[in-house]
Design a protein around this motif. Structure first.
Motif, mmCIF file in Angstrom:
data_model
loop_
_atom_site.group_PDB
_atom_site.id
_atom_site.type_symbol
_atom_site.label_atom_id
_atom_site.label_comp_id
_atom_site.label_asym_id
_atom_site.label_seq_id
_atom_site.Cartn_x
_atom_site.Cartn_y
_atom_site.Cartn_z
ATOM 1 N N HIS A 158 10.628 16.489 -10.844
ATOM 2 C CA HIS A 158 9.518 15.682 -11.160
ATOM 3 C C HIS A 158 9.749 14.683 -12.131
ATOM 4 O O HIS A 158 9.383 13.327 -12.155
ATOM 5 C CB HIS A 158 8.184 16.282 -11.105
ATOM 6 N N ARG A 159 10.078 15.174 -13.471
ATOM 7 C CA ARG A 159 10.235 14.284 -14.648
ATOM 8 C C ARG A 159 11.294 13.210 -14.325
ATOM 9 O O ARG A 159 11.045 12.137 -14.778
ATOM 10 C CB ARG A 159 10.174 15.176 -16.036
ATOM 11 N N THR A 160 12.513 13.842 -14.031
ATOM 12 C CA THR A 160 13.569 12.900 -13.833
ATOM 13 C C THR A 160 13.346 11.723 -12.758
ATOM 14 O O THR A 160 13.950 10.603 -13.061
ATOM 15 C CB THR A 160 14.929 13.892 -13.498
ATOM 16 N N ALA A 161 12.657 12.267 -11.680
ATOM 17 C CA ALA A 161 12.512 11.261 -10.480
ATOM 18 C C ALA A 161 11.449 10.069 -11.104
ATOM 19 O O ALA A 161 11.758 9.033 -10.635
ATOM 20 C CB ALA A 161 11.724 12.144 -9.339
ATOM 21 N N PHE A 201 13.406 7.809 -13.585
ATOM 22 C CA PHE A 201 14.519 6.932 -12.798
ATOM 23 C C PHE A 201 13.493 5.723 -12.167
ATOM 24 O O PHE A 201 13.856 4.757 -12.108
ATOM 25 C CB PHE A 201 15.175 7.824 -11.972
ATOM 26 N N SER A 202 12.436 6.231 -11.560
ATOM 27 C CA SER A 202 11.402 5.213 -10.836
ATOM 28 C C SER A 202 11.281 4.348 -11.743
ATOM 29 O O SER A 202 11.127 3.134 -11.370
ATOM 30 C CB SER A 202 10.236 6.193 -10.159
ATOM 31 N N PHE A 203 10.966 4.504 -12.939
ATOM 32 C CA PHE A 203 10.223 3.707 -14.054
ATOM 33 C C PHE A 203 11.470 2.603 -14.317
ATOM 34 O O PHE A 203 11.226 1.430 -14.495
ATOM 35 C CB PHE A 203 9.642 4.226 -15.070
ATOM 36 N N ILE A 204 12.640 3.339 -14.699
ATOM 37 C CA ILE A 204 13.546 2.504 -15.093
ATOM 38 C C ILE A 204 13.960 1.720 -14.189
ATOM 39 O O ILE A 204 14.494 0.328 -14.658
ATOM 40 C CB ILE A 204 14.669 3.599 -15.864
ATOM 41 N N GLN A 205 14.211 2.138 -13.029
ATOM 42 C CA GLN A 205 15.111 1.149 -11.992
ATOM 43 C C GLN A 205 14.091 0.043 -11.587
ATOM 44 O O GLN A 205 14.342 -0.751 -10.647
ATOM 45 C CB GLN A 205 15.539 1.899 -10.904
ATOM 46 N N GLY A 257 0.797 -1.154 -0.062
ATOM 47 C CA GLY A 257 0.065 -0.077 -0.004
ATOM 48 C C GLY A 257 1.002 1.155 -0.034
ATOM 49 O O GLY A 257 0.254 2.288 -0.464
ATOM 50 N N PHE A 258 2.015 1.166 0.201
ATOM 51 C CA PHE A 258 2.965 2.350 0.374
ATOM 52 C C PHE A 258 3.230 2.899 -1.036
ATOM 53 O O PHE A 258 3.520 4.042 -1.152
ATOM 54 C CB PHE A 258 4.333 1.925 0.956
ATOM 55 N N SER A 259 3.175 1.977 -1.954
ATOM 56 C CA SER A 259 3.368 2.582 -3.478
ATOM 57 C C SER A 259 4.917 2.578 -3.567
ATOM 58 O O SER A 259 5.713 3.480 -3.160
ATOM 59 C CB SER A 259 2.712 3.737 -3.807
ATOM 60 N N ARG A 260 5.513 1.775 -4.589
ATOM 61 C CA ARG A 260 7.040 1.750 -4.959
ATOM 62 C C ARG A 260 6.900 3.035 -5.588
ATOM 63 O O ARG A 260 8.275 3.745 -5.524
ATOM 64 C CB ARG A 260 7.257 0.640 -6.011
ATOM 65 N N SER A 261 6.205 3.399 -6.687
ATOM 66 C CA SER A 261 6.615 4.615 -7.529
ATOM 67 C C SER A 261 6.609 5.986 -6.397
ATOM 68 O O SER A 261 7.435 6.943 -6.501
ATOM 69 C CB SER A 261 5.588 4.790 -8.602
ATOM 70 N N GLY A 262 5.626 5.640 -5.522
ATOM 71 C CA GLY A 262 5.219 6.963 -4.569
ATOM 72 C C GLY A 262 6.595 7.185 -3.772
ATOM 73 O O GLY A 262 7.112 8.261 -3.436
ATOM 74 N N ALA A 263 7.157 5.908 -3.266
ATOM 75 C CA ALA A 263 8.442 6.065 -2.431
ATOM 76 C C ALA A 263 9.606 6.702 -3.101
ATOM 77 O O ALA A 263 10.288 7.325 -2.731
ATOM 78 C CB ALA A 263 8.625 4.558 -1.727
ATOM 79 N N THR A 264 9.718 6.051 -4.398
ATOM 80 C CA THR A 264 10.707 6.298 -5.184
ATOM 81 C C THR A 264 10.851 7.807 -5.873
ATOM 82 O O THR A 264 11.937 8.245 -5.788
ATOM 83 C CB THR A 264 11.236 5.282 -6.281
#
Length: 266
Positions: free
Chosen positions: A181-184, A187-191, A163-170
């Motif tokens: 925001h765009r870079t974050a 990188f969240s998606f790629i890693q 429930g924490f959300s991987r994308s929310g955390a990263t």
């Protein structure tokens, strides 16, 4: 198992997997509303998650190849490389391997998801304030430092809580580390690709005994649906987040947490 259930679940997974809103929370609600629960439902969620991951692979194909030193992007000096990815995923990999069975056995419940949604929402609000105060020092993936990758990796460990959300955390970790925001988001998606493939692959391997050939049409329908919807959602989100920031998503998480609380406990 009706194919329309696979389509609905695939759409929900595709929309929510890479948005900072917790796909787990949405799939729990949808699964109960559709009366689609149990071990086979959990395995199905793993399969459609792989569909979402494939969308990232397709959309970020050139950037992923550049990590291996192939293509024009790899020729940039100090460009994003496998070192950044390795540093970012290792904290969650190590902790995940240590507590994986405990999480699966004890933390996948509506109550823990509600807690994750709320705390994760507050983290996103805090991340916005920190970035506004400290500013941005990395406006492109190739501007990232290894230290920033490590910070994001440490924040990713929070996403092990359902429930924490991987994308929310990263993404929050990226903003706090000085990324825009765009870079974050990028990188969240790629890693996410290696860590999600590893985690999903492990879960799928452990669930192999409950699958049969008769499940193939249902699972394939959900996989393809999640892939197509996730591709659209990613393209939409990376443009949207630069304009609206994380704040609307944080408040949306609070709403979903309230809906879950009413649905399961009132």
């Amino acid at each position: 198992m009706f194919l329309w259930v696979a389509i609905v679940m695939g759409i929900i997974e595709g929309i929510t997997e890479f948005l900072p809103v917790s796909s787990t929370g949405h799939l729990i609600v949808a699964g109960h509303m559709l009366d689609f629960t149990g071990d086979k439902a959990k395995t199905f969620e793993i399969v459609i998650q792989l569909g979402s991951i494939l969308a990232v692979v397709v959309l970020y194909w050139n950037r992923l190849w550049s990590l291996l030193g192939v293509g024009k992007m790899a020729k940039k000096e100090n460009s994003l490389n496998l070192g950044h990815i390795f540093i970012a995923i290792m904290p969650a990999v190590i902790i995940g391997l240590l507590v994986h069975d405990f999480i699966k056995a004890h933390l996948f419940s509506p109550k823990t998801v509600i807690v994750g949604l709320v705390i994760g929402g507050f983290l996103m609000l805090i991340a916005e304030k920190v970035q506004n105060k400290k500013g941005v020092n990395a406006s492109d993936l190739d501007d990232m430092t290894y230290k920033q990758a490590l910070k994001i990796g440490l924040f990713q460990c929070l996403s092990l809580w359902p429930g924490f959300s991987r994308s929310g955390a990263t993404i929050s970790g990226g903003l706090i580390s000085g990324l825009n925001h765009r870079t974050a988001a990028d990188f969240s998606f790629i890693q996410a690709v290696p860590i999600m493939i590893a985690a999903s692959g492990l879960d799928l391997y452990k669930s192999r005994d409950i699958l049969s050939a008769a499940d193939l049409p249902f699972f394939l329908t959900g996989f393809v649906t999640a892939f197509l919807v996730a591709a659209v959602a990613i393209l939409f989100f990376v443009k949207l987040i630069a304009k609206v920031k994380l704040t609307p998503f944080a408040y949306y998480r609070f709403i979903i947490a309230a809906v879950l609380a009413v649905f399961f406990y009132l």
